[in-house]
Design an enzyme around this catalytic site. Sequence first.
Site, PDB file in Angstrom:
ATOM      1  N   THR A 223       0.848  -1.205  -0.041  1.00 46.03           N
ATOM      2  CA  THR A 223       0.077  -0.199  -0.052  1.00 46.03           C
ATOM      3  C   THR A 223       0.769   1.432   0.079  1.00 46.03           C
ATOM      4  O   THR A 223       2.095   1.302   0.454  1.00 46.03           O
ATOM      5  CB  THR A 223      -0.934  -0.055   1.149  1.00 46.03           C
ATOM      6  N   ASP A 224       0.264   2.080  -0.456  1.00 51.08           N
ATOM      7  CA  ASP A 224       1.137   3.661  -0.286  1.00 51.08           C
ATOM      8  C   ASP A 224       1.176   4.164   0.835  1.00 51.08           C
ATOM      9  O   ASP A 224       1.916   5.122   1.141  1.00 51.08           O
ATOM     10  CB  ASP A 224       0.329   4.683  -1.305  1.00 51.08           C
ATOM     11  N   GLU A 225       0.427   3.688   1.809  1.00 49.39           N
ATOM     12  CA  GLU A 225       0.343   4.188   3.394  1.00 49.39           C
ATOM     13  C   GLU A 225       1.681   3.703   4.027  1.00 49.39           C
ATOM     14  O   GLU A 225       2.022   4.225   4.995  1.00 49.39           O
ATOM     15  CB  GLU A 225      -0.739   3.363   3.988  1.00 49.39           C
TER      16      GLU A 225
ATOM     17  N   TYR B 196      -2.122  -0.272  11.153  1.00 52.97           N
ATOM     18  CA  TYR B 196      -1.958  -0.843   9.750  1.00 52.97           C
ATOM     19  C   TYR B 196      -0.834  -0.846   8.894  1.00 52.97           C
ATOM     20  O   TYR B 196      -0.372  -1.817   8.227  1.00 52.97           O
ATOM     21  CB  TYR B 196      -3.344  -0.276   8.980  1.00 52.97           C
TER      22      TYR B 196
ATOM     23  N   LYS C  27       1.977  -3.361   7.619  1.00 56.10           N
ATOM     24  CA  LYS C  27       2.454  -3.591   6.101  1.00 56.10           C
ATOM     25  C   LYS C  27       3.581  -3.221   5.606  1.00 56.10           C
ATOM     26  O   LYS C  27       4.378  -3.932   4.839  1.00 56.10           O
ATOM     27  CB  LYS C  27       1.313  -2.978   5.053  1.00 56.10           C
TER      28      LYS C  27
HETATM   29  P1  NAD Z   1     -10.085  -6.850   2.429  1.00 54.91           P
HETATM   30  O1  NAD Z   1     -10.246  -6.583   3.831  1.00 54.91           O
HETATM   31  O2  NAD Z   1     -11.310  -6.683   1.582  1.00 54.91           O
HETATM   32  O3  NAD Z   1      -9.783  -8.497   2.239  1.00 54.91           O
HETATM   33  C1  NAD Z   1      -8.817  -9.045   2.973  1.00 54.91           C
HETATM   34  C2  NAD Z   1      -8.835 -10.667   2.750  1.00 54.91           C
HETATM   35  O4  NAD Z   1      -7.818 -11.312   3.419  1.00 54.91           O
HETATM   36  C3  NAD Z   1     -10.345 -11.197   3.415  1.00 54.91           C
HETATM   37  O5  NAD Z   1     -10.816 -11.884   2.390  1.00 54.91           O
HETATM   38  C4  NAD Z   1      -9.695 -11.850   4.680  1.00 54.91           C
HETATM   39  O6  NAD Z   1     -10.736 -13.056   4.871  1.00 54.91           O
HETATM   40  C5  NAD Z   1      -8.487 -12.325   4.181  1.00 54.91           C
HETATM   41  N1  NAD Z   1      -7.525 -12.641   5.196  1.00 54.91           N
HETATM   42  C6  NAD Z   1      -7.438 -11.835   6.418  1.00 54.91           C
HETATM   43  N2  NAD Z   1      -6.544 -12.411   7.514  1.00 54.91           N
HETATM   44  C7  NAD Z   1      -6.346 -13.500   6.620  1.00 54.91           C
HETATM   45  C8  NAD Z   1      -5.479 -14.500   7.146  1.00 54.91           C
HETATM   46  N3  NAD Z   1      -4.724 -14.754   8.345  1.00 54.91           N
HETATM   47  N4  NAD Z   1      -4.991 -15.664   6.701  1.00 54.91           N
HETATM   48  C9  NAD Z   1      -5.876 -15.747   5.123  1.00 54.91           C
HETATM   49  N5  NAD Z   1      -6.677 -14.621   4.695  1.00 54.91           N
HETATM   50  C10 NAD Z   1      -7.001 -13.724   5.547  1.00 54.91           C
HETATM   51  O7  NAD Z   1      -8.877  -6.213   1.749  1.00 54.91           O
HETATM   52  P2  NAD Z   1      -8.803  -5.429   0.422  1.00 54.91           P
HETATM   53  O8  NAD Z   1      -9.080  -4.083   0.514  1.00 54.91           O
HETATM   54  O9  NAD Z   1      -9.034  -6.235  -0.771  1.00 54.91           O
HETATM   55  O10 NAD Z   1      -7.214  -5.378   0.426  1.00 54.91           O
HETATM   56  C11 NAD Z   1      -6.372  -6.540  -0.142  1.00 54.91           C
HETATM   57  C12 NAD Z   1      -4.829  -6.183  -0.044  1.00 54.91           C
HETATM   58  O11 NAD Z   1      -4.591  -4.990  -0.821  1.00 54.91           O
HETATM   59  C13 NAD Z   1      -4.346  -6.031   1.547  1.00 54.91           C
HETATM   60  O12 NAD Z   1      -3.227  -6.540   1.398  1.00 54.91           O
HETATM   61  C14 NAD Z   1      -4.109  -4.464   1.369  1.00 54.91           C
HETATM   62  O13 NAD Z   1      -3.317  -4.104   2.432  1.00 54.91           O
HETATM   63  C15 NAD Z   1      -3.973  -3.968   0.078  1.00 54.91           C
HETATM   64  N6  NAD Z   1      -4.370  -2.678  -0.403  1.00 54.91           N
HETATM   65  C16 NAD Z   1      -5.733  -2.484  -0.088  1.00 54.91           C
HETATM   66  C17 NAD Z   1      -5.876  -1.277  -0.968  1.00 54.91           C
HETATM   67  C18 NAD Z   1      -7.430  -0.550  -0.590  1.00 54.91           C
HETATM   68  O14 NAD Z   1      -7.708   0.296  -0.849  1.00 54.91           O
HETATM   69  N7  NAD Z   1      -8.520  -1.393  -0.333  1.00 54.91           N
HETATM   70  C19 NAD Z   1      -4.979  -0.214  -1.453  1.00 54.91           C
HETATM   71  C20 NAD Z   1      -3.574  -0.869  -1.416  1.00 54.91           C
HETATM   72  C21 NAD Z   1      -3.509  -1.977  -1.004  1.00 54.91           C
HETATM   73  O1  DAU Z   2      -4.107   4.139   0.523  1.00 54.17           O
HETATM   74  C1  DAU Z   2      -4.153   2.652   0.406  1.00 54.17           C
HETATM   75  C2  DAU Z   2      -5.174   2.386   1.604  1.00 54.17           C
HETATM   76  O2  DAU Z   2      -6.527   2.872   1.213  1.00 54.17           O
HETATM   77  C3  DAU Z   2      -5.227   0.631   1.805  1.00 54.17           C
HETATM   78  O3  DAU Z   2      -3.851   0.298   1.903  1.00 54.17           O
HETATM   79  C4  DAU Z   2      -6.185   0.309   3.004  1.00 54.17           C
HETATM   80  O4  DAU Z   2      -6.424  -0.863   3.010  1.00 54.17           O
HETATM   81  C5  DAU Z   2      -7.557   1.147   2.562  1.00 54.17           C
HETATM   82  O5  DAU Z   2      -8.317   0.699   3.705  1.00 54.17           O
HETATM   83  C6  DAU Z   2      -7.343   2.628   2.410  1.00 54.17           C
HETATM   84  O6  DAU Z   2      -6.927   3.106   3.576  1.00 54.17           O
HETATM   85  P1  DAU Z   2      -7.609   4.585   4.217  1.00 54.17           P
HETATM   86  O7  DAU Z   2      -7.500   4.893   5.613  1.00 54.17           O
HETATM   87  O8  DAU Z   2      -7.031   5.566   2.956  1.00 54.17           O
HETATM   88  O9  DAU Z   2      -9.243   4.301   3.471  1.00 54.17           O
HETATM   89  P2  DAU Z   2     -10.496   4.731   4.214  1.00 54.17           P
HETATM   90  O10 DAU Z   2     -11.706   4.321   3.209  1.00 54.17           O
HETATM   91  O11 DAU Z   2     -10.633   3.999   5.733  1.00 54.17           O
HETATM   92  O12 DAU Z   2     -10.445   6.298   4.428  1.00 54.17           O
HETATM   93  C7  DAU Z   2     -10.205   7.147   3.290  1.00 54.17           C
HETATM   94  C8  DAU Z   2     -10.316   8.408   3.698  1.00 54.17           C
HETATM   95  O13 DAU Z   2     -11.551   8.679   4.188  1.00 54.17           O
HETATM   96  C9  DAU Z   2      -9.268   8.717   5.037  1.00 54.17           C
HETATM   97  O14 DAU Z   2      -8.837  10.230   4.740  1.00 54.17           O
HETATM   98  C10 DAU Z   2     -10.451   8.646   5.969  1.00 54.17           C
HETATM   99  C11 DAU Z   2     -11.837   9.363   5.431  1.00 54.17           C
HETATM  100  N1  DAU Z   2     -12.877   8.730   6.243  1.00 54.17           N
HETATM  101  C12 DAU Z   2     -13.012   7.214   6.146  1.00 54.17           C
HETATM  102  C13 DAU Z   2     -13.927   6.554   6.858  1.00 54.17           C
HETATM  103  C14 DAU Z   2     -14.257   5.156   6.989  1.00 54.17           C
HETATM  104  C15 DAU Z   2     -13.934   9.489   6.633  1.00 54.17           C
HETATM  105  O15 DAU Z   2     -13.763  10.707   6.555  1.00 54.17           O
HETATM  106  N2  DAU Z   2     -14.879   8.775   7.393  1.00 54.17           N
HETATM  107  C16 DAU Z   2     -15.091   7.391   7.334  1.00 54.17           C
HETATM  108  O16 DAU Z   2     -16.083   6.766   7.801  1.00 54.17           O
END
Ligand code: NAD
Ligand code: DAU
Length: 343
Positions: free
Chosen positions: A126-128, A150, A154
């Site tokens: 992730t970019d985080e 988190y 990562k």
């Molecule tokens: P998500 O939370 O929707 O899905 C995570 C999945 O992992 C779920 O199916 C969960 O059951 C499984 N899981 C959790 N713990 C586990 C374990 N111990 N063993 C096996 N499976 C397990 O997540 P997402 O948003 O699809 O993100 C997927 C990946 O991409 C993550 O690694 C996250 O860090 C990364 N990522 C997410 C975003 C985003 O914006 N959502 C952006 C950049 C990177």
């Molecule tokens: O940047 C990549 C990341 O993006 C991934 O690595 C993470 O898995 C994914 O959860 C996401 O993280 P963020 O914290 O950026 O996403 P989130 O949707 O939780 O929040 C996005 C922005 O919105 C953040 O600035 C917080 C704000 N927010 C979020 C929620 C859930 C709100 O203002 N209100 C809310 O209820």
Amino acid sequence: MKNILVTGGAGFIGSNFVRYLLRKYPQYNCIVYDKLTYAGNMDNLRDLGDDPRYFFVRGDISDREEVDKVMVDHSIDSIVNFAAESHVDRSIIDPDAFVQTDVVGTCVLLDAARKHSIERLHQVSTDEVYGSIEKGMFKEGDSLEPNSPYAASKAGAELLVRAYHETYGLNTVVTRGSNTFGPYQYPEKIASLFITNAIDDHPLPLYGDGTQVRDWLYVEDHCSGIDVVLHEGQAGQVYNLGGGNERTNIIVTKLILELMHKPESLIVSVQDRPGHDRRYALDCTLLHSLGWHPVHSFEDAFEKTVSWYRENEWWWRDIKSGAFKEYYQQQYGDRLRASAGVR
Ligand code: NAD
Ligand code: DAU
């Protein structure tokens, strides 16, 4: 590559990726390995049910024996690791599971990759991991300064991936993706939460002043970026994977309401997230040099996403009526009550 283990494949991006891979590569088998935590959902993969190239194994990436078994049973030759605890707010409430899955689990997968001499392990990051940036854009060589549990977990996972490449010569690649949106996103993230709340005319709890900036990436573009790096990326290399759509949270929130013809009075400003990163921005020159570019425009993709949640209430209503309610209360109950008191 033939038998690809997709860990976390029952989650949001993982399930979209499995669909993408099976569609694009008729010769591949996809073995989804997923613990099915609160975020994992078999409904995300329902439409693949009878595809003979898709297999599902329930298991934990931090369980060495289970991981070993799936590697042998399915003659795995490549791993794409999506499995993680992925929500920042939950990591603030309870970081333990994040360290266990994101760090320890990744270490177990790396050991399995070594033991079974697999061709490539792709770590979905992730970019985080960079932390927050006021001006300019992060490049792959910049220092890692994660701010949430988190992001720290990562970053820890990524450092292990790096170490296994340097020390054991393991063939690894890493993508650092930006904020992703699209179908099948568990309704805790801002996009899926706000769209589904708005459908029900429930408040949209915007943290702080809403001026934080995220770089938005449609899930199909995230999947194609992972595909390119999995196949074309240089071993040991990290690639930024961003959509190039920087938007403040307030702009995103207003767009959602506009697309849904809902009033802005649904927006409620609530207490901010502790340690809230102000801005993420990625320089993706390196990935562009491999020929990857996002093809979905931000506004069109958001419109498509809104339509998907409107047309698939069966998917998210089930989730929101279960354990999610307790989480919502814990995360937003006091915040929303405090805001109501202020007004
Ligand atoms: P998500 O939370 O929707 O899905 C995570 C999945 O992992 C779920 O199916 C969960 O059951 C499984 N899981 C959790 N713990 C586990 C374990 N111990 N063993 C096996 N499976 C397990 O997540 P997402 O948003 O699809 O993100 C997927 C990946 O991409 C993550 O690694 C996250 O860090 C990364 N990522 C997410 C975003 C985003 O914006 N959502 C952006 C950049 C990177
Ligand atoms: O940047 C990549 C990341 O993006 C991934 O690595 C993470 O898995 C994914 O959860 C996401 O993280 P963020 O914290 O950026 O996403 P989130 O949707 O939780 O929040 C996005 C922005 O919105 C953040 O600035 C917080 C704000 N927010 C979020 C929620 C859930 C709100 O203002 N209100 C809310 O209820």
